[in-house]
Design an enzyme around this catalytic site. Structure first.
Site, PDB file in Angstrom:
ATOM      1  N   GLY A  12       3.741   1.263   1.142  1.00 45.52           N
ATOM      2  CA  GLY A  12       5.461   0.806   1.207  1.00 45.52           C
ATOM      3  C   GLY A  12       6.101   0.856   2.340  1.00 45.52           C
ATOM      4  N   ASN A  13       5.410   1.307   3.285  1.00 49.90           N
ATOM      5  CA  ASN A  13       6.077   1.526   4.510  1.00 49.90           C
ATOM      6  C   ASN A  13       6.574   0.186   5.036  1.00 49.90           C
ATOM      7  OD1 ASN A  13       6.438   4.456   5.377  1.00 49.90           O
ATOM      8  ND2 ASN A  13       4.272   4.325   4.750  1.00 49.90           N
ATOM      9  N   ASP A  29       0.784  -0.913   0.096  1.00 47.90           N
ATOM     10  CA  ASP A  29       0.080  -0.068  -0.046  1.00 47.90           C
ATOM     11  C   ASP A  29       0.825   1.267  -0.161  1.00 47.90           C
ATOM     12  OD1 ASP A  29      -2.424   1.469   0.199  1.00 47.90           O
ATOM     13  OD2 ASP A  29      -2.465   1.338   2.372  1.00 47.90           O
TER      14      ASP A  29
HETATM   15  P1  IMP Z   1       1.917  -0.410   3.730  1.00 47.40           P
HETATM   16  O1  IMP Z   1       1.176   0.717   3.949  1.00 47.40           O
HETATM   17  O2  IMP Z   1       2.529  -0.679   2.417  1.00 47.40           O
HETATM   18  O3  IMP Z   1       2.919  -0.190   4.790  1.00 47.40           O
HETATM   19  O4  IMP Z   1       1.027  -1.580   3.896  1.00 47.40           O
HETATM   20  C1  IMP Z   1       0.879  -1.980   5.428  1.00 47.40           C
HETATM   21  C2  IMP Z   1      -0.108  -3.284   5.533  1.00 47.40           C
HETATM   22  O5  IMP Z   1      -1.445  -2.630   5.619  1.00 47.40           O
HETATM   23  C3  IMP Z   1      -0.177  -4.395   4.535  1.00 47.40           C
HETATM   24  O6  IMP Z   1       0.837  -5.292   4.538  1.00 47.40           O
HETATM   25  C4  IMP Z   1      -1.422  -4.934   4.823  1.00 47.40           C
HETATM   26  O7  IMP Z   1      -1.380  -5.810   5.960  1.00 47.40           O
HETATM   27  C5  IMP Z   1      -2.216  -3.670   5.236  1.00 47.40           C
HETATM   28  N1  IMP Z   1      -3.187  -3.279   4.063  1.00 47.40           N
HETATM   29  C6  IMP Z   1      -2.989  -2.124   3.234  1.00 47.40           C
HETATM   30  N2  IMP Z   1      -3.822  -2.043   2.456  1.00 47.40           N
HETATM   31  C7  IMP Z   1      -4.909  -3.119   2.676  1.00 47.40           C
HETATM   32  C8  IMP Z   1      -5.999  -3.357   1.999  1.00 47.40           C
HETATM   33  O8  IMP Z   1      -6.731  -2.859   1.237  1.00 47.40           O
HETATM   34  N3  IMP Z   1      -6.645  -4.613   2.725  1.00 47.40           N
HETATM   35  C9  IMP Z   1      -6.166  -5.084   3.945  1.00 47.40           C
HETATM   36  N4  IMP Z   1      -4.990  -4.924   4.356  1.00 47.40           N
HETATM   37  C10 IMP Z   1      -4.418  -3.662   3.931  1.00 47.40           C
END
Ligand code: IMP
Ligand code: MG
Length: 173
Positions: A103-104, A101
């Site tokens: 990427g963090n 999402d």
């Molecule tokens: P990040 O923002 O890339 O760090 O994403 C963090 C985490 O948020 C991901 O590994 C998922 O576990 C969760 N996440 C982000 N987007 C979604 C979504 O649309 N559905 C379910 N989980 C999500």
């Protein structure tokens, strides 16, 4: 299916994509050993299906990360609840997540594991919510790009619900 959900990818579509990713990965790592790191909990189903289709020798590891906040908003504070067990120095490490999402999370893990001196460090994600990216993360293997919708199923949850769905659906808002 629940009225609050809208089908995005059915079981067959997911299966075909996972097989396609597995074929690429098996080809790229031919003659090498892979440490596949499943990022819990969201990647549990993806990693389980992916690893069964990989033809290279493989060690399966798990890292459990969590971010605090509400169901739909990923917090910027990432904590490691359980780290991988293996020493990855000199190993070919492949991080697997169901969705990327902002990427963090992936950026955090890439930095953490790069410090341990792996021979290589790559990323495989099934879903890429690219329009939401705030940190640039190289995606070596990517399944589908999706629009900015909250998705559930195939390991992904909303408030710990729907992880067990065999398909991927968007939550209607
Ligand atoms: P990040 O923002 O890339 O760090 O994403 C963090 C985490 O948020 C991901 O590994 C998922 O576990 C969760 N996440 C982000 N987007 C979604 C979504 O649309 N559905 C379910 N989980 C999500
Ligand atoms: Mg979640």
């Amino acid at each position: 299916m629940d009225d609050s959900l809208k089908m995005l990818f059915d079981e067959q579509t997911i299966e075909r994509k996972v097989a396609e990713l597995a074929a690429k990965i098996s080809h790229d790592y031919a003659g090498k050993e892979v440490v596949l790191v499943c990022i819990l909990k969201g990647a549990a189903l993806f990693a389980a299906d992916l690893c069964r289709r990989l033809t290279v020798p493989l060690a399966l590891e798990f890292v459990h990360v969590s971010s605090y906040g509400s169901a739909t908003v990923a917090s910027r504070t990432i904590t490691v609840k359980k780290d991988i067990d293996a020493d990855i120095r000199g190993k070919n490490v492949l991080l697997a997540d169901g969705i990327i999402d902002t990427g963090n999370t992936m950026d955090f893990l890439l930095k953490r594991y790069r410090e341990r001196g792996p021979a290589s460090l790559k990323v495989a994600v099934l879903l890429d919510k690219r329009s939401r990216r705030s940190v640039d993360v190289p995606l070596d293997y990517r399944g589908f790009e999706i629009p900015d919708e909250f998705v559930v199923g195939y390991g992904m949850d909303r408030g710990e619900k729907h992880r067990n769905l065999p398909y991927i659906a968007a939550v209607r808002t």
